[in-house]
Design a protein around this motif. Structure first.
Motif, short mmCIF file in Angstrom:
data_model
loop_
_atom_site.label_atom_id
_atom_site.label_comp_id
_atom_site.label_asym_id
_atom_site.label_seq_id
_atom_site.Cartn_x
_atom_site.Cartn_y
_atom_site.Cartn_z
N PRO B 27 0.79 -0.90 0.03
CA PRO B 27 0.18 0.08 -0.06
C PRO B 27 0.63 1.17 -0.05
O PRO B 27 1.82 1.35 1.02
N SER B 28 0.64 2.52 -0.94
CA SER B 28 1.09 4.04 -0.69
C SER B 28 2.64 3.75 -1.70
O SER B 28 2.87 4.48 -2.00
N GLN B 29 2.75 2.66 -2.22
CA GLN B 29 3.80 2.23 -2.53
C GLN B 29 3.74 2.47 -4.46
O GLN B 29 4.98 3.47 -4.49
N TRP B 30 2.64 2.18 -4.71
CA TRP B 30 2.20 1.99 -6.23
C TRP B 30 1.67 3.00 -6.60
O TRP B 30 0.51 3.40 -6.04
N LEU B 31 1.84 3.89 -7.72
CA LEU B 31 0.85 5.29 -7.85
C LEU B 31 0.85 4.85 -9.65
O LEU B 31 1.06 4.39 -9.93
N PRO B 32 -0.88 4.72 -9.78
CA PRO B 32 -2.00 3.99 -10.89
C PRO B 32 -1.18 5.80 -12.05
O PRO B 32 -0.95 6.75 -11.08
N ILE B 33 -1.20 5.33 -13.04
CA ILE B 33 -1.17 6.31 -13.90
C ILE B 33 -1.70 5.98 -15.31
O ILE B 33 -1.77 4.26 -15.53
N ALA B 34 -3.22 6.53 -15.86
CA ALA B 34 -4.07 6.55 -16.84
C ALA B 34 -3.41 7.01 -18.11
O ALA B 34 -1.78 6.88 -18.43
N GLY B 35 -4.04 8.64 -18.09
CA GLY B 35 -2.91 9.20 -19.55
C GLY B 35 -1.49 10.02 -19.24
O GLY B 35 -1.40 10.69 -20.18
N GLY B 36 -1.52 10.14 -18.35
CA GLY B 36 0.05 10.53 -17.60
C GLY B 36 0.10 12.32 -17.64
O GLY B 36 0.93 12.54 -17.29
N THR B 37 -1.01 12.66 -18.17
CA THR B 37 -1.70 14.52 -18.35
C THR B 37 -0.51 14.93 -16.33
O THR B 37 -0.02 16.24 -16.59
N ASP B 38 -0.63 14.47 -15.72
CA ASP B 38 -0.14 15.10 -14.31
C ASP B 38 0.59 14.45 -14.12
O ASP B 38 1.52 14.95 -13.70
N VAL B 39 1.05 13.10 -14.02
CA VAL B 39 1.87 12.15 -13.75
C VAL B 39 3.54 12.29 -14.65
O VAL B 39 4.66 12.21 -13.92
N MET B 40 3.60 12.74 -15.58
CA MET B 40 4.28 12.51 -16.40
C MET B 40 4.97 13.49 -16.70
O MET B 40 6.10 14.35 -16.09
N ARG B 111 -6.24 11.98 -23.24
CA ARG B 111 -4.97 10.98 -22.78
C ARG B 111 -6.05 11.57 -21.52
O ARG B 111 -5.15 10.65 -20.43
N GLY B 112 -5.99 12.73 -20.62
CA GLY B 112 -6.53 12.77 -19.55
C GLY B 112 -7.85 12.26 -18.77
O GLY B 112 -8.55 11.74 -20.01
N THR B 113 -7.87 11.80 -18.11
CA THR B 113 -8.70 11.36 -17.66
C THR B 113 -9.78 12.07 -16.41
O THR B 113 -9.26 11.99 -15.53
N LEU B 114 -10.91 11.46 -16.38
CA LEU B 114 -11.83 11.80 -14.92
C LEU B 114 -11.32 11.69 -14.25
O LEU B 114 -11.09 12.17 -13.20
N GLY B 115 -11.37 10.08 -13.58
CA GLY B 115 -10.51 9.84 -12.69
C GLY B 115 -9.65 9.86 -11.80
O GLY B 115 -9.40 10.51 -10.71
N GLY B 116 -8.36 10.25 -13.14
CA GLY B 116 -7.22 11.29 -12.59
C GLY B 116 -7.25 12.68 -12.16
O GLY B 116 -6.62 12.93 -11.64
#
Lengths: 165, 292
Positions: B27-40, B111-116
């Motif tokens: 827990p807390s180690q993994w970060l989900p990435i979808a379209g990456g528009t924030d994470v990247m 690429r950006g997602t609503l859940g993101g």
């Protein structure tokens, strides 16, 4: 940073770029932009801002316009990618590129590959775009030379030429 | 400093169960990435604290939009483009479709997602006020099972959420009861495309014989979390639209919000604009509300 962290291994990635199959080894988090430019020598896509605001790294990923600086290469695995190098045929400019030339839509050239790909994506969805469609379709691509009018004109002209055919 | 890709791990599980197992194991180690528009963006700048990422872009369950008689269920990894193109969303949930059209340029919408947007929890996100007025409900899923959380209770503080360390947002569900409401959305920013909002409004309401019913007001960028204006709604509901009511609503908005001054705007400007946007909606409601 934390030196005790294990390094990730490079992994095989394969995709189709401008119609040709490419297989290479890359770290999964490498940016698609860097792989295209450094590993495949496709330097048409440019890095402007590196944060998805300027659009100069735009490519088509399975037909969708994306900022390649925001795509980890692992997510492009198995995809079909079109870069600016894939827009011309046998070294001949596409009608859209010719329209940019004719209308003065390209000046320093940094934004041009992204502008062309955004325009290709737009014309796929909207073959007869109104000026407002062109403005919206290209809103994610910044140009600091032209003032945009010549670019909008080029896209409108290319659309007319396409429809006339 | 630019990040070194060798320092980051990115795995692409084949299905949702495999994603949830990873989240549960560490827990807390993994970060989900979808379209990456924030994470990247954080990653490129060398500012991403997580070194382990799970790719959820290709998980089919998270990309579906399911239309039920009473609700519409939007998979958390649906893109803004998918929202804009969806017939029912663009017809019955116009505030959400409009907000999607304001979110970045076309490449980011692809690429950006609503859940993101929800998980990233920026108080300036354009789509979040729309979810507040539509009474959105989130399904949060983990290996322990799923639970439903009213979206209005999801953000617990600035960039803080009710999401547990092993949970993922599975879908966003909206009740289909607002089609007949008058709606209004406005974003005020430096430019329409790309720019982050100084203030944005999503509003719904009904009006018959100038009397306001079930008005719903939500604002972005005026508090640590996307904010529903419950006191102002209470003040307006059941009352006849007239200048004195609009002036009272302006005062109430200013009292209810907690704007800050930052690089995009001053607190005073945000307060003035927030009050103007609400007043603009009430005036619109007086004209259009009777058609609902």
């Amino acid at each position: 940073m934390n030196a005790s962290l294990e390094k990730s291994a490079k992994r095989e990635v394969s995709f189709i770029v401008n119609g040709e199959e490419k297989i290479l080894f890359a770290h999964p988090m490498e940016r698609l932009l860097d792989v295209l430019r450094n590993d495949l020598g496709l330097t048409g896509a440019k890095e402007g801002c590196g944060e998805g605001e300027c659009g100069s790294c735009s490519v088509l990923l399975d037909g969708m316009l994306v900022n390649s600086c925001l795509v980890p290469v692992a997510q492009a695995s198995g995809a079909s990618i079109i870069t600016i190098e894939g827009i011309s045929t046998h070294g001949l400019m596409s009608p859209l590129q010719q329209a940019f030339l004719k209308c003065g839509g390209a000046q320093c050239g940094i934004c041009t590959p992204g502008m062309i790909l955004a325009a290709v994506h737009l014309l796929e969805k909207e073959p007869e775009p109104a000026l407002s469609d062109i403005r919206e379709g290209l809103a994610g691509n910044l140009c600091r030379c032209t003032g945009y009018m010549q670019i909008f004109e080029a896209v409108a002209r290319a659309a007319q030429l396409r429809m006339a055919k | 400093m630019r990040a070194d890709p060798a320092d980051y791990k990115l795995v692409s599980p084949r299905n949702l169960q495999a994603v949830l197992s990873l989240l549960a194991d560490e827990p807390s180690q993994w970060l989900p990435i979808a379209g990456g528009t924030d994470v990247m963006v954080l990653y490129s700048a060398g500012k991403l604290p997580n070194r382990k990422l799970i790719d959820i872009w290709g998980i089919p369950e998270l990309r579906q939009i399911e239309v039920l008689p009473e609700r519409i269920r939007i998979g958390a990894a649906c893109t803004y483009t998918a929202l804009r193109r969806h017939e029912i969303i663009s017809r019955d949930f116009r505030l959400l479709a409009l907000a999607a059209s304001w979110t970045g340029g076309i490449a980011n919408q692809n690429r950006g997602t609503l859940g993101g947007n929800i998980a990233n929890a920026s108080p300036a996100a354009d789509s979040l006020p729309a979810l507040l007025v539509y009474d959105a409900e989130l399904t949060l899923i983990s290996v322990r099972g799923e639970r439903r959380v009213a979206y209005r209770n999801f953000h617990t503080g600035y960039k803080k959420t009710a999401l547990a360390a092993d949970e993922l947002i599975q879908d966003i569900s909206l009740p289909r009861k607002f089609a007949g409401y008058a709606s209004h959305a406005r974003k005020v920013g430096a430019r329409n495309a790309q720019a982050i909002s100084k203030v944005c409004l999503a509003a719904l309401g009904q009006c018959a014989d100038s009397v306001i019913r079930d008005v719903r007001l939500a604002l972005g960028s005026v508090a640590p979390v996307p904010l529903r204006l419950q006191e102002t709604e209470h003040l307006l509901n059941g009352n006849k639209i007239e200048l004195s009511l609009i002036n009272a609503a302006r005062k109430s908005v200013m009292k209810e919000i907690r704007p800050i001054g930052d690089i995009r705007s001053s607190a005073r400007y945000r307060a003035a604009v927030a009050a103007n946007l609400v007043a603009e909606f009430i005036e619109k409601l007086a004209v259009e509300g009777t058609y609902a």
